[in-house]
Design a protein around this motif. Structure first.
Motif, short mmCIF file in Angstrom:
data_model
loop_
_atom_site.label_atom_id
_atom_site.label_comp_id
_atom_site.label_asym_id
_atom_site.label_seq_id
_atom_site.Cartn_x
_atom_site.Cartn_y
_atom_site.Cartn_z
N ILE A 57 -20.76 26.15 6.62
CA ILE A 57 -20.30 25.71 7.94
C ILE A 57 -20.86 24.33 8.24
O ILE A 57 -22.06 24.16 8.44
CB ILE A 57 -20.76 26.70 9.03
N ASP A 58 -19.96 23.35 8.27
CA ASP A 58 -20.31 22.01 8.74
C ASP A 58 -19.97 21.99 10.22
O ASP A 58 -18.80 21.87 10.61
CB ASP A 58 -19.51 20.96 7.97
N VAL A 77 -24.53 22.96 7.98
CA VAL A 77 -24.77 21.52 8.00
C VAL A 77 -24.68 21.08 9.46
O VAL A 77 -23.68 21.35 10.14
CB VAL A 77 -23.74 20.76 7.15
N THR A 78 -25.72 20.43 9.95
CA THR A 78 -25.78 20.07 11.37
C THR A 78 -26.41 18.71 11.57
O THR A 78 -27.25 18.29 10.77
CB THR A 78 -26.56 21.15 12.16
N VAL A 79 -26.00 18.04 12.64
CA VAL A 79 -26.59 16.73 12.96
C VAL A 79 -27.65 16.85 14.05
O VAL A 79 -28.26 15.86 14.43
CB VAL A 79 -25.51 15.71 13.41
N GLU A 80 -27.86 18.05 14.58
CA GLU A 80 -28.86 18.24 15.64
C GLU A 80 -29.67 19.50 15.37
O GLU A 80 -29.21 20.39 14.64
CB GLU A 80 -28.17 18.32 17.00
N PRO A 81 -30.86 19.60 15.94
CA PRO A 81 -31.71 20.77 15.70
C PRO A 81 -31.04 22.04 16.22
O PRO A 81 -30.60 22.09 17.37
CB PRO A 81 -32.99 20.45 16.49
N ILE A 82 -30.97 23.07 15.38
CA ILE A 82 -30.35 24.33 15.81
C ILE A 82 -31.18 25.55 15.40
O ILE A 82 -30.66 26.67 15.41
CB ILE A 82 -28.91 24.47 15.24
N ASP A 83 -32.44 25.36 15.09
CA ASP A 83 -33.26 26.48 14.64
C ASP A 83 -33.27 27.62 15.66
O ASP A 83 -33.13 28.79 15.29
CB ASP A 83 -34.70 26.02 14.38
#
Length: 312
Positions: free
Chosen positions: A245-246, A277-283
């Motif tokens: 998943i982008d 795949v992410t451009v921002e923190p998603i933990d």
């Protein structure tokens, strides 16, 4: 992927930029279950070097010795039915001058019982000084398949590069045997093309009907095919081994944290393993969706960074 271990050792050499090292190392851990601090990796696993955007070449070791003379004695027992040539593979030391490499190639080649053909050999051998000993074996050079995939009919400036997409597929699916995969936010199909070119069983879907004709054309452009559906991933009911998943992030597809949570909860419902795949923190969102984060890397391009997160 062929994981035949009849040959004791395979030696892989790596290349890449420093800002790719994090992604390279995650791919290495995923493919081989090990990591090297140098540009050389030894493994009992046989993997096609063209799978990776970072691997330069592979040597399947036939003989090894503590000295070149010991190696030459072993090579002299080899009988080759095909035409051959010998290549010296560099390890990066200062002693490996052009003249020395050519001299060693000639020495080794003269010991082989067979017909040498420098221009069009049927079999290529490699000789290398690695980790304190000399090795000789069958040589395979990597082909930059991902590079050819840059020339596709449709592209987005914000899409993953083919090089990063190929690494992400390897991270998600190190051994494709029996694996069914999905890219449920497939966009223009960059990940699908890389996976299909490696013989991986994958399908794609997206909730934007305007791009799917271009997605299918991109796939067909390289002589590949797979199912690509117009469906929101929150409505997918089929089960898969892996989902890649982008997460959407461009101006046309801004999604809120709640929407990200919905997407990731849906992913957890349809796949045993998910690579995000992410451009921002998603933990926090990943943990809230019920995932365990098992590995990660940063994929950089100039000042722009993406995070690749492996979840189960």
């Amino acid at each position: 992927m062929d994981r035949n271990t009849n040959v004791t050792t395979y030696i892989y050499t790596y290349a890449g930029y420093e800002d790719e090292r994090s992604l390279r190392d995650l791919e290495m851990r995923s493919l081989f279950g090990a990591e090297s601090q140098t540009n050389i990796l030894e493994s009992p696993l046989k993997i096609d070097p063209s799978r990776s955007p970072f691997i330069k070449e592979r040597i399947a070791v036939i003989f090894e010795g503590v000295s070149l003379q010991e190696l030459l004695k072993q090579v002299s027992t080899l009988k080759v039915g095909e035409t051959f040539k010998v290549m010296y593979v560099k390890n990066g030391s200062a002693e490996e001058t052009f003249e020395n490499r050519r001299s060693i190639e000639r020495e080794v080649g003269l010991e082989i019982n067979g017909v040498a053909d420098i221009r069009n050999p049927q079999r290529i051998f490699a000789v290398m000084n690695v980790n304190g000993r000399w090795v000789f074996g069958d040589y395979v050079k990597s082909e930059s398949v991902w590079f050819r995939h840059q020339q596709k009919p449709h592209s987005y400036s914000t899409a993953l590069s083919t090089r990063v997409a190929r690494a992400v597929v390897n991270i998600a699916i190190p051994d494709p045997t029996g694996i069914k995969a999905i890219d449920p936010c497939c966009g223009i199909g960059t990940v699908l093309v890389e996976a299909l070119s490696m013989g991986i069983d994958i399908v794609g879907s997206d909730n934007n009907p305007l791009i799917l004709a271009g997605t299918r054309e991109n796939i067909a452009h390289f002589g590949l095919s797979c199912e690509v559906k117009f469906i929101d991933m929150r409505d997918i009911t089929n089960q898969y081994d892996v989902a890649i998943i982008d997460l959407p992030y461009n101006l046309c597809s801004v999604i809120s944290p709640d929407e990200q949570l919905e997407i990731l909860q849906s992913a957890r419902g349809i796949a045993k393993k998910v690579v995000v795949v992410t451009v921002e923190p998603i933990d926090e969102i990943l943990i809230k969706a019920g995932f365990d984060i098992v590995d990660r890397a940063i994929a950089k391009k100039g000042v722009f960074s993406r995070e690749v997160i492996v979840c189960k």
